[in-house]
Design an enzyme around this catalytic site. Structure first.
Site, PDB file in Angstrom:
ATOM      1  N   CYS A 139       0.823  -1.212   0.000  1.00  0.00           N
ATOM      2  CA  CYS A 139       0.000   0.000   0.000  1.00  0.00           C
ATOM      3  C   CYS A 139       0.855   1.258   0.000  1.00  0.00           C
ATOM      4  CB  CYS A 139      -0.939   0.013   1.193  1.00  0.00           C
ATOM      5  SG  CYS A 139      -2.495  -0.750   0.781  1.00  0.00           S
ATOM      6  N   THR A 205      -0.985  -1.257  -5.807  1.00  0.00           N
ATOM      7  CA  THR A 205      -1.346  -0.058  -6.562  1.00  0.00           C
ATOM      8  C   THR A 205      -0.152   0.871  -6.785  1.00  0.00           C
ATOM      9  OG1 THR A 205      -2.008   0.983  -4.507  1.00  0.00           O
ATOM     10  CG2 THR A 205      -3.730  -0.088  -5.802  1.00  0.00           C
ATOM     11  N   CYS A 350      -9.545   8.079 -43.332  1.00  0.00           N
ATOM     12  CA  CYS A 350      -9.495   9.105 -42.290  1.00  0.00           C
ATOM     13  C   CYS A 350      -8.159   9.833 -42.315  1.00  0.00           C
ATOM     14  CB  CYS A 350      -9.736   8.496 -40.916  1.00  0.00           C
ATOM     15  SG  CYS A 350      -8.402   7.426 -40.336  1.00  0.00           S
ATOM     16  N   CYS A 353      -3.221   7.499 -40.347  1.00  0.00           N
ATOM     17  CA  CYS A 353      -1.936   6.832 -40.562  1.00  0.00           C
ATOM     18  C   CYS A 353      -0.972   7.796 -41.247  1.00  0.00           C
ATOM     19  CB  CYS A 353      -2.121   5.564 -41.387  1.00  0.00           C
ATOM     20  SG  CYS A 353      -2.940   5.830 -42.985  1.00  0.00           S
ATOM     21  N   CYS A 385       7.418   0.368 -38.237  1.00  0.00           N
ATOM     22  CA  CYS A 385       7.349   0.709 -36.808  1.00  0.00           C
ATOM     23  C   CYS A 385       6.037   0.369 -36.134  1.00  0.00           C
ATOM     24  CB  CYS A 385       7.673   2.189 -36.592  1.00  0.00           C
ATOM     25  SG  CYS A 385       6.329   3.310 -37.049  1.00  0.00           S
ATOM     26  N   CYS A 392      -4.704   3.548 -36.467  1.00  0.00           N
ATOM     27  CA  CYS A 392      -5.802   3.271 -37.408  1.00  0.00           C
ATOM     28  C   CYS A 392      -7.063   2.897 -36.635  1.00  0.00           C
ATOM     29  CB  CYS A 392      -5.423   2.125 -38.348  1.00  0.00           C
ATOM     30  SG  CYS A 392      -6.761   1.687 -39.495  1.00  0.00           S
TER      31      CYS A 392
END
Lengths: 438, 455
Positions: A139, A205, A350, A353, A385, A392
């Site tokens: 913790c 955490t 779109c 890329c 790469c 995408c």
């Protein structure tokens, strides 16, 4: 049908899905509901030593980050260990174990770093019939200021010492829960092993501030205008956890040490990935705190279905299967050459890329061809790469295609070598063994 | 006697009074903040975005959507207004399904484009509700410009000129500003007095004076404007309505769809507005759909749109055709009006002839269909009335019946620019195209008055 019964350091459960030590496992009421829903085991929320009960804040304990539709991506908490009376917890643990003998009941413990404190609590926990203990060295908030939790987990010598005390003073299996708030997870894992621990569980955490209120300038979660670093968990931490599990699984000093995988497990798929990297089972918290206990049904059936599909009969068939594939960068095959390939039938134009490659990478994707909007990989520039694949929005629209041996790599002007070769022998590596001069 | 919908003739109050409010409520209710965030997240922030290319005003759509997504609706509104000062109205009335949303890559990917229009409304609503003005007037230049028509073209032009510090006087024939935004669009697309609110928002910059009840050719004349102002912008739209060219079309009950819509838009009590039991609308554009759907919403029992060609030839978008169908309007194709049948001077039916294409030419087949009708709306297009320009000085060159302009909006007359529906232009007759024309003309006027932008 695949057999997903789990045996973790001798602790048996009908499936590998345990609830992690956290609010969902703080009392019999919740644990009862969890077992009814199908969870294989629980790690009871951390018990402290006998004495005045722990005090929690009375304002928000949790902070979060969300996706656009309020999908919870990461959760942060500043809750402390159980704030209920020790005897009440012990009584309930005993009753639960009696009522649910086939389920795993492990008890999380955090007491001061003195042997007497551990000696005092171990017998009373053992008396409940619990299957094992988990040492909360993780913790990062509150308890660490008092010399417990991650304050112990950040010092390998303490881990080793406390693990040894526990092994000497109880018959129960000892699981050491590790904090990720360190630079190299292998050191605390090695210490746990040296101390005789039966297993490690990770990650606890991650120290975090989820956000800042830009009106009040208070960190979140905000308690009367102030905030403190809390523990971050949920889907956002999974990649960090996977890496730490793999580091321990492949470290020669700790190889074979059982690992209970924790960190953002939300679906059967997450669980399978943790187990493939070497976890013997998984622990879940945030997903349950987001959706309730019912999610375990999806996990159980999803895992079985995948195992059946792939012909894995038992959990042992999948645990650690990916571990040998985790290696150091220097051993990666430099003769493995890939090129991006855009499926024009799937492309929705779109242009993400293109702009990612154009602005931030290698100028290897067109935006127009013959005056028409068209996105196509320029092989002579593509270094393979994978950034275009990652940005995408259409699944499977861009593939990374490996060039076959003998193919010309238009970028380097060289043919792809058929053999494996890595950095250790690369001519540019000053450390590489030199070929004798002509 | 038959009640409500089933009463013959053209009568008011066909519906229970509560129905009117519901029928004419916002067609697309506004997105709330969370809905806007979720919808904004669907935008891919495309490179050289196709939606932006498809917008007649070239609004930077990916940027304004991203600004919504990041909790900056005011910044988003400014991005919109930078290109289109009437972005609020365009968000409501643009046929986005044939513009930005048709071009959206999600339309290609999944047939479900980002709801750009509704997002644009979200951002502009935030700015307008807060009365946030993004532009300041430059120091007064002393230059005076007359604008004819307070419609989308005139308002956009006026705002652009006011920003540069010029003084603008708009002459508007009607008693209210807004042009077709106020008088010519279906009520459910822009409820709540939005057209007037938008004019107030646009003119709040100052330097824009609107004189109402001043029609060109009647109250003001082009020659005077040219003489008294440094520049003139003509944006008076189309005043003429094309005739049916059908026998008997002067019968009582044959009306112009644009007038019906204007009356409806100005009605304070829709239940007092008369409408036929059986309504036939002749035409295939947005006006035909607006008139037909609103007739239905007023309680007409049967409404039929008759168009002389096929669905693919209609100017009304597919979405508008579906909207009509969803409201119970029947659309019938390949029918042209031949004769209005009347009894006692009142329409009782219309006879239409079936048509077919003979090569490229439309021909009547000789077969006649008779539809009972007590009201017939003409919606087969509007025309420019050049008479308002005549006799008021040197004449302006026309082309195909409308004013000819160059790429900057200049007419054949020195000092006179024009834009909107009254010009012949490659752009469609849309609110958004009129805004673009007015906006661009303002910049051209400014350049000419200030030696290329320098005072």
């Amino acid at each position: 049908m695949a057999d997903i019964r789990n045996d973790f350091v001798g602790i048996k459960s009908p499936n590998p899905f345990w609830l992690a030590s956290a609010p969902p496992t703080d009392k019999a009421y919740n644990v009862e509901r969890a077992f009814k829903a199908g969870w294989g085991g629980v790690v009871w929320k951390t018990l402290g030593e006998e004495g005045p009960p722990i005090v929690n804040v009375n304002g928000p304990r949790y902070g979060a980050i969300w996706g656009a539709d309020r999908r919870l991506l990461g959760l942060n908490n500043i809750e402390l260990i159980t704030d209920r009376d020790l005897q009440t917890n012990l009584r309930e643990i005993k009753q639960i174990k009696r009522d649910w003998p086939d389920r795993a009941v492990v008890v999380s413990i955090m007491v001061p770093c003195e042997e007497a404190a551990w000696k005092a609590i171990l017998p009373v926990v053992e008396e409940t019939g619990a299957d094992g203990i988990e040492l909360n060295f993780g913790c990062p908030h509150g308890m660490s200021e008092r010399g417990m939790g991650s304050a112990v987990g950040q010092v390998p010598e303490y881990i080793e010492m406390v693990a040894r005390w526990c092994k000497q003073n109880t018959r129960m299996p000892v699981i050491v829960k590790l904090t990720p708030n360190i630079t190299d997870i292998r050191y605390p894992a090695r210490a746990a092993k040296k101390g005789g621990a039966d297993a490690v569980s990770l990650i606890n955490t991650v120290s975090s501030i989820t956000s800042v209120d830009l009106d009040s300038f208070s960190p979140e979660p905000s308690i009367d205008g102030k905030g403190s670093h809390g523990g971050y968990c949920g889907p956002a931490v999974k990649p960090i956890a996977l890496n730490m599990v793999a580091e321990i699984a492949r470290d020669p000093e700790t190889a074979g040490l059982p690992i209970s995988g924790i960190g953002g497990v939300t679906t059967w798929r997450d669980a399978a990935e943790f187990m493939a990297l070497g976890a013997g089972n998984v622990q879940v918290c945030t997903a349950a705190m987001t959706y309730g206990f019912k999610i375990v049904q999806e996990m159980i059936e999803g895992l079985k279905n995948w195992m059946d599909e792939k012909g894995h009969a038992r959990l042992d068939d999948i645990v650690g299967r990916a571990t040998p594939n985790v290696t150091d960068w220097q051993y990666l095959n430099l003769n493995y050459v890939t090129k991006a390939r855009i499926n024009q039938d799937l492309c929705i134009k779109c242009g993400r890329c293109h702009i990612a490659c154009e602005d931030t990478s290698h100028q290897a994707i067109t935006s127009t061809v013959n005056g028409v909007r068209h996105f196509e990989v320029i092989e002579a520039e593509c270094v393979g790469c994978n950034l275009c694949v990652n940005v995408c929005p259409v699944e499977d629209c861009i593939d990374m295609v490996a060039l076959a041996a003998g193919t010309l790599d238009q970028r380097t002007g060289r043919k792809v070598e058929p053999t494996y070769a890595n950095w250790t022998t690369h001519p540019n590596n000053p450390m590489a063994p030199k070929v004798a001069a002509e | 006697m038959a009640e409500g919908q089933f009463r013959d003739g053209i009568v008011a109050g066909r519906l229970p009074s509560a129905d009117y409010e519901q029928n004419f409520a916002d067609l697309h209710p506004p997105l709330d903040r969370h809905e806007a965030l979720v919808e904004a997240d669907r935008c891919y922030f495309c490179y050289d975005a196709p939606c932006m290319q498809a917008c007649p005003t070239q609004i930077d759509i990916p940027l304004f959507i991203r600004q919504i997504a990041t909790g900056n609706p005011l910044g988003s509104a400014k991005t919109i207004f930078d290109q289109n000062i009437l972005g609020g109205m365009c968000a409501r009335v643009c046929p986005t399904e044939t513009l930005c949303e048709e071009a959206c890559v999600r339309e290609a990917a999944e047939g479900k484009p980002v709801q750009i229009g509704r997002l644009q409304r979200y951002a502009t609503d935030v700015a307008m509700e807060q009365g946030r003005q993004f532009y300041q007037r430059a120091a007064p230049t002393g230059k005076k410009i007359a604008i004819v028509g307070a419609g989308p073209a005139g308002l956009a032009c006026a705002h652009g000129l006011a920003v540069h510090g010029h003084d603008v006087t708009i002459y508007e024939a009607r008693p209210k500003p807004g042009g077709l935004n106020e008088y010519g669009i279906a009520a459910y697309k822009t409820p709540g007095g939005f057209a007037q609110a938008e004019v107030d928002y646009v003119t709040a910059i100052g330097g824009i004076d609107i004189e109402y009840g001043k029609a060109l050719g009647r109250d003001i004349h082009l020659a005077e404007l040219i003489a008294n102002f440094d520049a003139v912008f003509l944006g008076m739209g189309l005043a003429g309505v094309n005739a049916l060219r059908a026998e008997g079309e002067d019968a009582e009950g044959v009306e112009n769809a644009v007038e019906f819509i204007a009356t409806l838009r100005q009605a304070s009590d829709l239940s007092s507005l008369p409408v036929g039991r059986r309504v036939v609308v002749i035409g295939g554009g947005m006006t035909a759909v607006d008139a037909a759907v609103q007739s239905k919403l007023l309680g007409a029992e049967e409404v039929t749109i008759c168009y002389r060609r096929g669905p693919e030839h209609m100017n009304a978008s597919e979405y508008e055709q579906d909207l009509a169908a969803a409201n119970g309007v029947a659309i019938r194709h390949w029918l042209q009006p031949k004769r209005v049948v009347s009894e006692g001077g009142k329409v009782v039916a219309i006879e239409l002839e079936y048509t077919a294409l003979d090569g490229d030419r439309l021909k009547g087949t000789g077969e006649i269909l008779r539809l009972p009708a007590d009201q017939v709306f003409k919606a087969i297009g509007q025309s420019f009335e050049p008479s308002v320009l005549n006799g008021s000085g040197p004449s302006i060159a026309l082309e195909n019946g409308r004013i000819r302009i160059d790429a900057e909006g200049r007419t054949s007359l020195d000092k006179v620019w024009a834009g909107g529906d009254c010009v012949v232009d490659a752009r469609e007759d849309l609110t958004v195209s009129a805004v673009a024309a007015g906006r661009d003309a303002a910049q051209s006027i400014h350049r000419s008055l200030t030696s290329n932008g320098r005072a």
